[in-house]
Design an enzyme around this catalytic site. Sequence first.
Site, PDB file in Angstrom:
ATOM      1  N   ASP A  67       2.488  -5.079   3.976  1.00  0.00           N
ATOM      2  CA  ASP A  67       2.171  -4.376   2.745  1.00  0.00           C
ATOM      3  C   ASP A  67       0.842  -3.647   2.841  1.00  0.00           C
ATOM      4  O   ASP A  67      -0.209  -4.271   2.996  1.00  0.00           O
ATOM      5  CB  ASP A  67       2.133  -5.385   1.601  1.00  0.00           C
ATOM      6  N   ASP A  71       1.846   4.560   0.293  1.00  0.00           N
ATOM      7  CA  ASP A  71       2.217   3.152   0.153  1.00  0.00           C
ATOM      8  C   ASP A  71       3.519   2.849   0.876  1.00  0.00           C
ATOM      9  O   ASP A  71       4.500   3.584   0.733  1.00  0.00           O
ATOM     10  CB  ASP A  71       2.345   2.796  -1.336  1.00  0.00           C
TER      11      ASP A  71
END
Length: 472
Positions: free
Chosen positions: A148, A352
């Site tokens: 992440d 992201d």
Amino acid sequence: MPPSLSLTLITAMNGKRLSLFLSFFAAIAVSFAAPLQYQTLIPTSLPSPQTLSWPNLQQSESTLSVNLHHVDNLSPAFNSSPHSLFKLRLQRDAARAKALSAMAASSKPRGGGDFSSSVTSGIAQGSGEYFTRIGFGTPPRNVYMVLDTGSDVVWVQCSPCRKCYSQTDPLFDPKKSTSFLGVACASPVCRLLDSPGCNARRKCLYQVSYGDGSFTVGEFSTETLTFRRTKVSNVAFGCGHDNEGLFVGAAGLLGLGRGKLSFPTQAGGRFGKKFSYCLVDRSASSNPSSMVFGDSAASRNAVYTPLLTNPKLDTFYYLGLNGISVGGKRVPGITASLFKLDGIGNGGVILDSGTSVTRLTRPAYVSLRDAFVAGAPNLKRDLEFSLFDTCFDLSGKTEVKVPTVVLHFEGADVSLPASNYLIPVDSDGKFCFAFAGTNTGLSIIGNIQQQSFRVVFDLAANRVGFAPRGCV
């Protein structure tokens, strides 16, 4: 006829002739204007989950490579239909985008709060989209870990566990590892936590709370991580003894953010402060996605844009977006001012890995959508789907022409493949324009738009690169 009236009539006639001439000239200019640029989309169906495989990749002391898989392959809903899995993905995506925006809006300079307070220092882990297999401890115990770019702290569920969610692998037992070492409360690494705690043994405690109410709490420690045959020692991580939330079967998280406790920052000296990933289009390729640390992470044909810094939040990767083109023409109304990161950390654009669909501030999205629709008059419109308000019926088509879309970052023009912005949402030929608007100030470049690019995070040079067709 009075001279003044005669002059007025002549002036009016000349003005009329000039107006006609200008109108004629404008019509000629339009007729010779460059036509819109198009590219071919070959419609495919929604991807089905794939069987997990972990082939050996080339490793060295200065390079680390791992394969990545999408969480649909690990999800409890693995046997669900592709349509059901996609709807779940969009639900996760909405929750993550909301949490990212809330995190950016509410972030404070580091160091505030005490250990008992609720600290939002990550985002909803149920929405992490890619995972890999990593060995923890000595000897290494392999576990699935979500990757992440929107979080920093590395953590894994540990035994004994007061309350743990269900995971695919056995819990990591630090007592069975010869390289596990607790971190003292007074140590510098403990003080890097937003809100460190201390137990009766004077060992450092951590807690990470996420935007959806999920959290992990436990001892902050150091351990050896093994990626295939490459060992990385003394990695600071959270050994979680109380963990709650939707974590899709993974044992924990490998934080890839820009903060001081993320894995790229901790291991940066060994791997030249570079890493990259390439996320494949699962509808069109059976090859696995991959991530590389070290000099091999860079790509010769990458175009680079500088990283920007948010004074309030050091986790996210902020980029400067100056505009967007559709069909080879800049979209009017989409300017850098719509994406500006101001001096107090508001607004901006982040890259992201865990958000699927790109969100743009609403004025920018509306302009982009309208320009695309105007450039695609031959595509049959269809009803809205979930967060997508612009969809098309491509049933029975073997290929279609769609306007090109280019993202103009500062110093880098990134031309998207057609499959990165017109995507299947069912198995019946329904495709939707894979962007969405947001009323928050934060824009997010999601992983659908990143597919097939090798995305290079060159932290040594403080820049991010995009290399097309980088997954081969």
